[in-house]
Design an enzyme around this catalytic site. Structure first.
Site, PDB file in Angstrom:
ATOM      1  N   ASN A 177       0.866  -1.175   0.000  1.00  0.00           N
ATOM      2  CA  ASN A 177       0.000   0.000   0.000  1.00  0.00           C
ATOM      3  C   ASN A 177       0.906   1.229   0.000  1.00  0.00           C
ATOM      4  O   ASN A 177       1.436   1.606   1.038  1.00  0.00           O
ATOM      5  CB  ASN A 177      -0.895  -0.024   1.254  1.00  0.00           C
ATOM      6  CG  ASN A 177      -1.750   1.220   1.369  1.00  0.00           C
ATOM      7  OD1 ASN A 177      -1.786   2.055   0.466  1.00  0.00           O
ATOM      8  ND2 ASN A 177      -2.435   1.367   2.498  1.00  0.00           N
ATOM      9  N   LYS A 217       0.232   4.236  -0.311  1.00  0.00           N
ATOM     10  CA  LYS A 217      -0.391   5.445   0.235  1.00  0.00           C
ATOM     11  C   LYS A 217      -0.121   6.617  -0.729  1.00  0.00           C
ATOM     12  O   LYS A 217      -0.136   6.388  -1.938  1.00  0.00           O
ATOM     13  CB  LYS A 217       0.090   5.691   1.665  1.00  0.00           C
ATOM     14  CG  LYS A 217      -0.156   4.446   2.536  1.00  0.00           C
ATOM     15  CD  LYS A 217      -0.043   4.678   3.995  1.00  0.00           C
ATOM     16  CE  LYS A 217      -0.323   3.383   4.747  1.00  0.00           C
ATOM     17  NZ  LYS A 217      -0.262   3.525   6.186  1.00  0.00           N
ATOM     18  N   HIS A 244      -9.533   0.998   4.956  1.00  0.00           N
ATOM     19  CA  HIS A 244      -8.276   1.322   5.642  1.00  0.00           C
ATOM     20  C   HIS A 244      -8.559   2.347   6.747  1.00  0.00           C
ATOM     21  O   HIS A 244      -9.415   3.225   6.580  1.00  0.00           O
ATOM     22  CB  HIS A 244      -7.263   1.878   4.642  1.00  0.00           C
ATOM     23  CG  HIS A 244      -5.883   1.942   5.206  1.00  0.00           C
ATOM     24  ND1 HIS A 244      -5.482   2.940   6.060  1.00  0.00           N
ATOM     25  CD2 HIS A 244      -4.838   1.102   5.091  1.00  0.00           C
ATOM     26  CE1 HIS A 244      -4.223   2.713   6.424  1.00  0.00           C
ATOM     27  NE2 HIS A 244      -3.811   1.588   5.844  1.00  0.00           N
ATOM     28  N   GLU A 274      -5.197  -4.764  10.718  1.00  0.00           N
ATOM     29  CA  GLU A 274      -4.241  -3.672  10.916  1.00  0.00           C
ATOM     30  C   GLU A 274      -4.612  -2.894  12.174  1.00  0.00           C
ATOM     31  O   GLU A 274      -5.464  -1.983  12.117  1.00  0.00           O
ATOM     32  CB  GLU A 274      -4.274  -2.701   9.729  1.00  0.00           C
ATOM     33  CG  GLU A 274      -3.854  -3.285   8.409  1.00  0.00           C
ATOM     34  CD  GLU A 274      -3.300  -2.209   7.466  1.00  0.00           C
ATOM     35  OE1 GLU A 274      -2.185  -2.384   7.007  1.00  0.00           O
ATOM     36  OE2 GLU A 274      -3.970  -1.205   7.235  1.00  0.00           O
ATOM     37  N   GLY A 307       2.967  -0.862   4.307  1.00  0.00           N
ATOM     38  CA  GLY A 307       2.929   0.562   3.967  1.00  0.00           C
ATOM     39  C   GLY A 307       4.301   1.069   3.564  1.00  0.00           C
ATOM     40  O   GLY A 307       4.784   0.792   2.465  1.00  0.00           O
TER      41      GLY A 307
HETATM   42  P1  13P Z   1       3.078   0.978   7.670  1.00  0.00           P
HETATM   43  O1  13P Z   1       3.625  -0.339   7.134  1.00  0.00           O
HETATM   44  O2  13P Z   1       3.776   2.165   7.089  1.00  0.00           O
HETATM   45  O3  13P Z   1       2.997   0.986   9.157  1.00  0.00           O
HETATM   46  O4  13P Z   1       1.591   1.090   7.118  1.00  0.00           O
HETATM   47  C1  13P Z   1       0.752   0.001   7.292  1.00  0.00           C
HETATM   48  C2  13P Z   1      -0.487   0.223   6.529  1.00  0.00           C
HETATM   49  O5  13P Z   1      -1.293   1.062   6.880  1.00  0.00           O
HETATM   50  C3  13P Z   1      -0.706  -0.585   5.316  1.00  0.00           C
HETATM   51  O6  13P Z   1      -1.988  -0.438   4.828  1.00  0.00           O
END
Ligand code: 13P
Length: 254
Positions: free
Chosen positions: A9, A11, A96, A166, A233
């Site tokens: 992901n 983001k 999410h 998560e 992430g």
């Molecule tokens: P991180 O791996 O940066 O903590 O993010 C996790 C996440 O939200 C994946 O969707």
């Protein structure tokens, strides 16, 4: 033995198309060398088209980070499930915590899951508690969240849902959740899924963990947490860390 699944992901990263292409190229090369692991990249919408390889769509599959639950029409700024599906997108992240924080209720999440599976893609349904209390009431909240997020989803679609546990407090944090806690909570998540659909569907479903996974902790979480993969992430846009993470996961025998 079913293959592990690693979903990146991205983001709201990176800032340029060149960087996005570079991440895709490196991820695809690494994914091509794996034996036991499927890899999915979920870039921001603007990079999705260039991430999909017409020649080789399987080595690295592509997902989206968001989707409208509307079919079409006057919805400025929105992208429909049909648009994504027709482009070659196979997965969509739904529910999410960052989307929930900006207004997605369980009911909205449920509508999005329905739109994704009805369009013929897989929904990566994220659930997770905001905080953990000693008394364990977070388990009730987690159960409600998952049940309500599935409320509009027909049982026939269960096979197209991937569960991503998560815990919100472990996202973007220094450390991931402890592997033993991941084991316990993902068993709980699978149990709730079983209650909503069926035991058979729940045994077949993939349950991923997400929250500060990186190339250092991936192996231990796989072994002790016994998850089917990760929703990653930061590390998914961090090369060569992500390549190392993929290798670490692939080295874990079932
Ligand atoms: P991180 O791996 O940066 O903590 O993010 C996790 C996440 O939200 C994946 O969707």
């Amino acid at each position: 033995m079913s293959k592990k699944l690693i979903i990146g992901n991205w983001k709201m990263n990176p800032s340029t198309l060149d960087e996005a292409k570079n991440i895709i190229r490196k991820t695809r090369t690494a994914a091509g060398k794996l034996h036991n692991t499927n890899v999915v990249a979920c870039p921001p919408f603007v990079f999705v088209f260039s991430a999909i390889s017409k020649r080789d769509p399987d080595t690295l599959e592509v997902g989206a980070q968001a989707v409208s639950f509307e079919e079409d029409g006057p919805h400025t700024g929105e992208v429909s499930a049909a648009m994504l599906k027709n482009l070659g997108v196979r997965y969509v992240i739904v529910g999410h915590s960052e989307e929930r924080a900006s207004g997605d209720t369980d009911d909205v999440v449920s509508k999005r899951v329905k739109a994704v599976v009805e369009a013929g893609m897989k929904a990566v349904l994220c659930v997770g508690e905001k905080v953990r209390d000693e008394g364990g009431t977070y388990l009730e909240a987690l159960k409600d969240q998952l049940r309500n997020s599935l409320a509009r989803v027909p049982a026939t679609a269960a096979k197209n849902i991937i569960l991503a546990y998560e815990p919100v407090w472990a996202i973007g944090a220094q450390e991931a959740m402890q592997a033993q806690q991941i084991l316990e909570t993902t068993i709980f998540v699978r149990k709730v899924f079983s209650d909503v659909f069926s035991q058979n569907q729940a045994m077949k479903a993939l349950v991923l963990y997400g929250g500060s996974v990186n190339f250092r902790n991936a192996h231990e979480i796989m072994i002790i947490g016994k998850v089917d993969g990760f929703l990653v992430g930061r590390e998914s846009v961090n090369m060569p860390g992500f390549v190392e993470l993929l290798k670490a996961v692939d080295a874990v025998a079932d």
